[in-house]
Design a protein around this motif. Structure first.
Motif, PDB file in Angstrom:
ATOM      1  N   ALA A 318       0.858  -1.184   0.000  1.00 43.08           N
ATOM      2  CA  ALA A 318       0.000   0.000   0.000  1.00 43.08           C
ATOM      3  C   ALA A 318       0.892   1.231   0.000  1.00 43.08           C
ATOM      4  CB  ALA A 318      -0.925   0.018   1.209  1.00 43.08           C
ATOM      5  N   TYR A 319       0.481   2.248  -0.773  1.00 44.10           N
ATOM      6  CA  TYR A 319       1.282   3.464  -0.867  1.00 44.10           C
ATOM      7  C   TYR A 319       0.358   4.677  -0.869  1.00 44.10           C
ATOM      8  CZ  TYR A 319       0.108   2.949  -5.850  1.00 44.10           C
ATOM      9  OH  TYR A 319      -0.561   2.800  -7.035  1.00 44.10           O
ATOM     10  N   ASN A 365      -4.882   5.917   1.674  1.00 42.43           N
ATOM     11  CA  ASN A 365      -4.435   6.479   2.945  1.00 42.43           C
ATOM     12  C   ASN A 365      -4.694   5.457   4.051  1.00 42.43           C
ATOM     13  OD1 ASN A 365      -3.884   7.932   5.251  1.00 42.43           O
ATOM     14  ND2 ASN A 365      -5.300   9.611   4.813  1.00 42.43           N
ATOM     15  N   PRO A 366      -3.643   4.967   4.721  1.00 43.13           N
ATOM     16  CA  PRO A 366      -3.871   3.948   5.749  1.00 43.13           C
ATOM     17  C   PRO A 366      -4.467   4.508   7.038  1.00 43.13           C
ATOM     18  CG  PRO A 366      -1.561   4.523   5.678  1.00 43.13           C
ATOM     19  CD  PRO A 366      -2.207   5.245   4.524  1.00 43.13           C
ATOM     20  N   GLY A 367      -4.315   5.819   7.244  1.00 42.24           N
ATOM     21  CA  GLY A 367      -4.804   6.398   8.494  1.00 42.24           C
ATOM     22  C   GLY A 367      -3.924   6.036   9.677  1.00 42.24           C
ATOM     23  N   ILE A 372       2.968  11.810  11.893  1.00 41.52           N
ATOM     24  CA  ILE A 372       3.953  12.785  12.326  1.00 41.52           C
ATOM     25  C   ILE A 372       4.058  13.980  11.389  1.00 41.52           C
ATOM     26  CG2 ILE A 372       5.281  10.992  13.474  1.00 41.52           C
ATOM     27  CD1 ILE A 372       7.251  11.081  11.183  1.00 41.52           C
ATOM     28  N   THR A 373       3.600  13.849  10.129  1.00 38.45           N
ATOM     29  CA  THR A 373       3.736  14.949   9.181  1.00 38.45           C
ATOM     30  C   THR A 373       2.929  16.172   9.622  1.00 38.45           C
ATOM     31  OG1 THR A 373       3.991  13.287   7.469  1.00 38.45           O
ATOM     32  CG2 THR A 373       3.668  15.527   6.739  1.00 38.45           C
ATOM     33  N   ASP A 374       1.873  15.983  10.412  1.00 35.81           N
ATOM     34  CA  ASP A 374       1.100  17.133  10.884  1.00 35.81           C
ATOM     35  C   ASP A 374       1.982  18.121  11.623  1.00 35.81           C
ATOM     36  OD1 ASP A 374      -1.282  16.216   9.841  1.00 35.81           O
ATOM     37  OD2 ASP A 374      -1.867  15.166  11.664  1.00 35.81           O
ATOM     38  N   SER A 424      -5.790   2.788  10.757  1.00 41.13           N
ATOM     39  CA  SER A 424      -7.234   2.575  10.877  1.00 41.13           C
ATOM     40  C   SER A 424      -7.853   1.852   9.687  1.00 41.13           C
ATOM     41  CB  SER A 424      -7.939   3.927  11.064  1.00 41.13           C
ATOM     42  OG  SER A 424      -7.693   4.771   9.937  1.00 41.13           O
ATOM     43  N   SER A 425      -7.153   1.762   8.557  1.00 36.66           N
ATOM     44  CA  SER A 425      -7.718   1.145   7.358  1.00 36.66           C
ATOM     45  C   SER A 425      -7.935  -0.349   7.576  1.00 36.66           C
ATOM     46  CB  SER A 425      -6.799   1.366   6.157  1.00 36.66           C
ATOM     47  OG  SER A 425      -7.264   0.643   5.030  1.00 36.66           O
TER      48      SER A 425
END
Length: 838
Positions: A318-319, A365-367, A372-374, A424-425
């Motif tokens: 997954a990407y 988006n795996p959720g 950390i990017t936030d 969460s995915s």
């Protein structure tokens, strides 16, 4: 551990503990104390190094145990030249109930007592190395992050194991394998905050200089990696399994080199892949063919194999890339170009070859639980904007993500680690080839336990996703060195000759010195427009010459007055080298060797003039022995020659011209040739075996390489002849390739426990070691054959016990050339090639 000497160790309540590794099987542990007295929290400098060095009665199964929460400070390198080194840190189970767990033992370099910096190398391993349950801190106690590969892995045919290790904070990379034929097992590790301020190529997980035999990278987490988690540009890895890893904030590509042979990239999670994008200078480069993409497949140099027998799988990954990066890229002036997960070129490889498989990859988006990017997104974008600026700006800020860590102290850690890469995915939690969650399973302990319990079956299922015929390259030979027939002429390139050195290979000269003395070298070189370059110059196998304490190789730079875009002579003297390296310029009378290997790469070399003992010895490009570098030539008036063959020699075939080669065929079966050539237009050739035409038509067009159709040969000695009825073709070099029959032992279908390894060293003079393994007691026959298939020596012919064995082969009575060694053990048969150079 108490809070002393700026060591702020915060025990955070959130986070996921790394799963403890299985206990070491060795029976002789030696616990290494780290404090001057119990409870003092004052580290003993070089406690680990001294414990190893003073262990003079070291048993074969010694394990050095590092205490949980300890600081193991070192100023000088730890070396294991002739014994396997095993370092195992205590796990959290060693912490008494009710006491604070400060995390794994930390190994860190610190300043010497006089204030000078420590040795740039932590570990120098020439033998097997196992490291478990420790924290490798790249940052020194003075805050220095610019160390280039502090862990040097220099063995040949050795085993390197890193399990449950944290590799933290370095501008470059911690692991630097520089020796060939090794096996690597990197499991349950974390690579974090590895990036640099000066260039986009800083920050790697592991960098292979000379490839490897087997590399398994499984159940690891990589985050904040500036460049790539994996680099092997010079020589491919024979077998790579990159399985169940989580990668977050990877600046550029998944790999550098892309010369895969057998490669499985499966069950991984990639978040913010290639977030750097490409700068205007990169995407407007006139030599750029295609966007590189995150995952790529590159051409495999002929000496390593063919596309017929490569096995590449990109499956069940997954990407996802945060769309905020796309918005930033579009608004940047000039625009930054986002990159696809794979490029059109790479998709073309998958489309063209059945033995290259791409399937079940998800862009979603795996959720992540901890995204950390936030927190650091503005620092990341400013960082890349500064690096892409013209003129380039060294970024003023870093994008470390270690909330709660004291950034004013360089000898501290935080435990547990703050990142949590569960997600969460729901679909991704069963999307693996094994039905398990994608990514590092240490974030899902129950799934990890299932994986370990069924690992063998899961790995077989991965490997069964693709199949390819097994090929054996029996012979690679320059055309001018085979039998030259009627109508064939050796052509020698005239004019100015040089080699283009990129990411791999070597240039080597052997020469005789009439009178011993201290030499000076005049290197004729070209920096190819680069402001700084550094390569390894190795004389007679001694440590590489160095002229700068900041670099581990010989350094050229525009700041030193070196021209950056023209040919110039660089004079190397003993006085100009730093202590400990210039002694390599003391040359004995007799044969000597100078070897150039790439460190930074991307530099031209034409000749080296050796001034020694009143003698002047000029070593030109045609004199060199080379591998993996590109020959170039210019005619006497400076115009580039369209085609420069390897060794600057080729064989031109006129009408009816031919060349022949003798080969020892190991099987009754199918064979083919691979021919490297330049042709005038489109011409035809043919192949005959023992005088009988077996391939009536071989098409030659322009400058390229061509595989002939398959043809049959029986086992034994044969003469293969290539001829051209029309002429108009020049042959550079050729290969004879066997299709290994089903049932003959090869790398992938060996009887369990049986193996024949590549000899080491290779090439050799006059002795080399041949290692093999037996899965059960067997009658063993180990024989040496020459290029004509004649047996010249039998090394073994006797029953032998199960297990690993090594035999030394002394070839002092044989002449230089190619030889084969063949192992027969019960139903097992395997053969390898070696080169004796005197």
């Amino acid at each position: 551990m108490k809070l002393k000497y700026g060591m702020m160790l915060l025990a955070l309540l959130a986070g996921v503990l790394l799963a403890p590794a299985p206990p070491a099987r060795a029976q002789s542990p030696l616990v290494v104390e780290w404090e001057t007295s119990p409870g003092s929290d004052i580290p003993i400098v070089n406690a680990l190094r001294d414990a190893i060095a003073n262990d003079t009665n070291r048993p074969a199964d010694r394990v050095y145990v590092l205490k949980r929460g300890g600081f193991y400070w070192i100023t000088d390198r730890i070396s294991n030249a002739d014994f396997p080194l095993r370092l195992v840190g205590e796990t959290e189970a060693a912490v008494p109930p009710g006491q604070t767990d400060y995390g794994p033992a930390i190994i860190q370099r610190v300043a010497r007592s006089d204030g000078s910096g420590p040795d740039g190398t932590m570990f120098e391993s020439f033998h097997d190395l196992t490291v478990r349950n420790v924290w490798i801190m790249g940052q020194t106690d003075q805050g220095v992050l610019s160390t280039y590969e502090p862990i040097k892995l220099l063995g040949d045919g050795k085993r390197y194991v890193f399990d449950n290790v944290i590799f933290d904070r370095n501008d470059w990379h911690h692991l630097g394998p520089d020796g060939p034929n090794n096996d690597f097992f990197i499991t349950n590790c974390k690579f974090r905050n590895i990036f640099g301020p000066t260039q986009i190529w800083e920050g790697l997980g592991i960098r292979f200089e000379v490839g490897a035999d087997t590399v398994v990278i499984e159940n690891n987490t990589f985050f904040n990696i500036g460049f790539t988690p994996f680099q092997s540009e010079a020589v491919p890895v024979n077998y790579l399994r990159f399985n169940h890893n989580t990668l977050v904030n990877i600046g550029r590509s998944f790999q550098a080199g892309a010369m895969w042979k057998e490669c499985y990239v499966v069950n991984n999670l990639f978040v913010n892949y290639f977030w750097h994008g490409e700068s205007e200078a990169q995407y407007t480069d006139p030599n750029r063919i295609d966007a590189p993409g995150f995952f790529g497949i590159g051409a495999l140099p002929a000496r390593f194999g063919t596309n017929y027998d490569r096995q590449i799988v990109l499956a069940n990954n997954a990407y996802w890339r945060d769309p905020r990066f796309d918005a930033f890229d579009a608004n940047h002036v000039p625009p930054i170009l986002p990159q696809p997960f794979i490029s059109d070129t790479t998709q073309g490889w998958f489309d063209a070859w059945e033995n290259m498989v791409i399937q079940n990859n998800f862009n979603t988006n795996p959720g992540l639980t901890t995204y950390i990017t936030d927190d650091i997104f503005p620092q990341m974008t400013q960082h890349i904007a500064d690096l892409y600026a013209s003129p380039q700006v060294i970024p003023a800020t870093r994008y470390f993500w270690d909330p709660g860590r004291d950034e004013q102290s360089y000898v501290n850690s935080i435990w547990p680690l703050p990142e949590n890469f569960t997600y969460s995915s729901t679909p991704l939690q069963t999307a693996g080839t094994d039905g398990l969650p994608l990514g590092d399973l240490n974030w899902y302990p129950n799934a990890k336990a299932t994986f370990e319990a069924n690992k063998a079956a899961y790995v077989r299922a991965i490997e069964d996703l693709v199949s390819a015929p097994k090929l054996d390259i029996l012979l690679t030979e320059e055309a001018e060195k085979v039998t030259i027939g009627t109508g064939a002429t050796i052509n020698v390139v005239q004019g100015f000759t040089y080699y283009q050195m990129d990411g791999g290979g070597f240039i080597q000269w052997k020469f005789d010195v009439p009178t011993a003395g201290t030499a000076e070298l005049v290197v004729h070189t070209h920096l190819r427009g680069n402001s700084d370059r550094g390569q390894r110059i190795i004389i007679n196998g001694k440590p590489t010459l160095r002229n700068n304490n900041n670099y581990g190789e010989y350094f050229w730079s525009g700041s030193l007055g070196d021209p950056t875009n023209q040919w110039f002579d660089s004079r190397i003297t003993q006085a100009g080298c730093i202590a400990g390296t210039g002694a390599a310029l003391d040359l004995p009378a007799g044969q000597n060797t100078i070897r150039i290997e790439p460190s930074w790469g991307y530099q031209h070399f034409s000749r080296i003039t050796v001034l020694v003992g009143g003698n002047t010895i000029v070593l030109t490009a045609p004199d060199a022995e080379v591998e993996g570098v590109i020959p170039h030539a210019e005619d006497p008036v400076g115009v580039p020659v369209p085609w420069a063959p390897s060794g600057f020699k080729s064989v031109a075939l006129a009408a009816g011209g031919s060349i022949s080669v003798s080969v020892n065929a190991p099987y009754n079966g199918q064979y083919m040739m691979r021919l490297f050539y330049a042709a005038s237009g489109t011409v035809q050739g043919q192949v005959a075996v023992d005088g009988q035409v077996v391939v009536p038509s071989v098409p030659f067009a322009d400058t390229s390489d061509v595989f002939t159709d398959q043809f049959a040969m029986t086992s034994g000695n044969h003469t293969i002849t290539l001829s051209s009825a029309s002429g108009g073709v020049a042959i550079d070099y050729l290969q004879v390739i066997a299709f290994v029959p089903t049932g003959v032992a090869g790398r992938d279908n060996l009887p369990e426990g049986f193996a024949l390894h590549q000899n080491y060293p290779n090439p050799f003079n006059p002795t080399t070691n041949i290692a093999f393994s037996l899965g059960k007691p067997s009658k063993v026959k180990l024989s040496i054959y020459n290029l004509l298939g004649q047996r010249v020596l039998t090394l073994l012919d006797s029953p032998m016990a199960e297990g690993a064995h090594t035999v030394q082969f002394d070839a002092r009575k044989l002449s230089s050339g190619v030889y084969f060694y063949r192992l027969e053990a019960g139903d097992f048969l395997s053969q390898r090639r070696m080169l004796l150079i005197k």
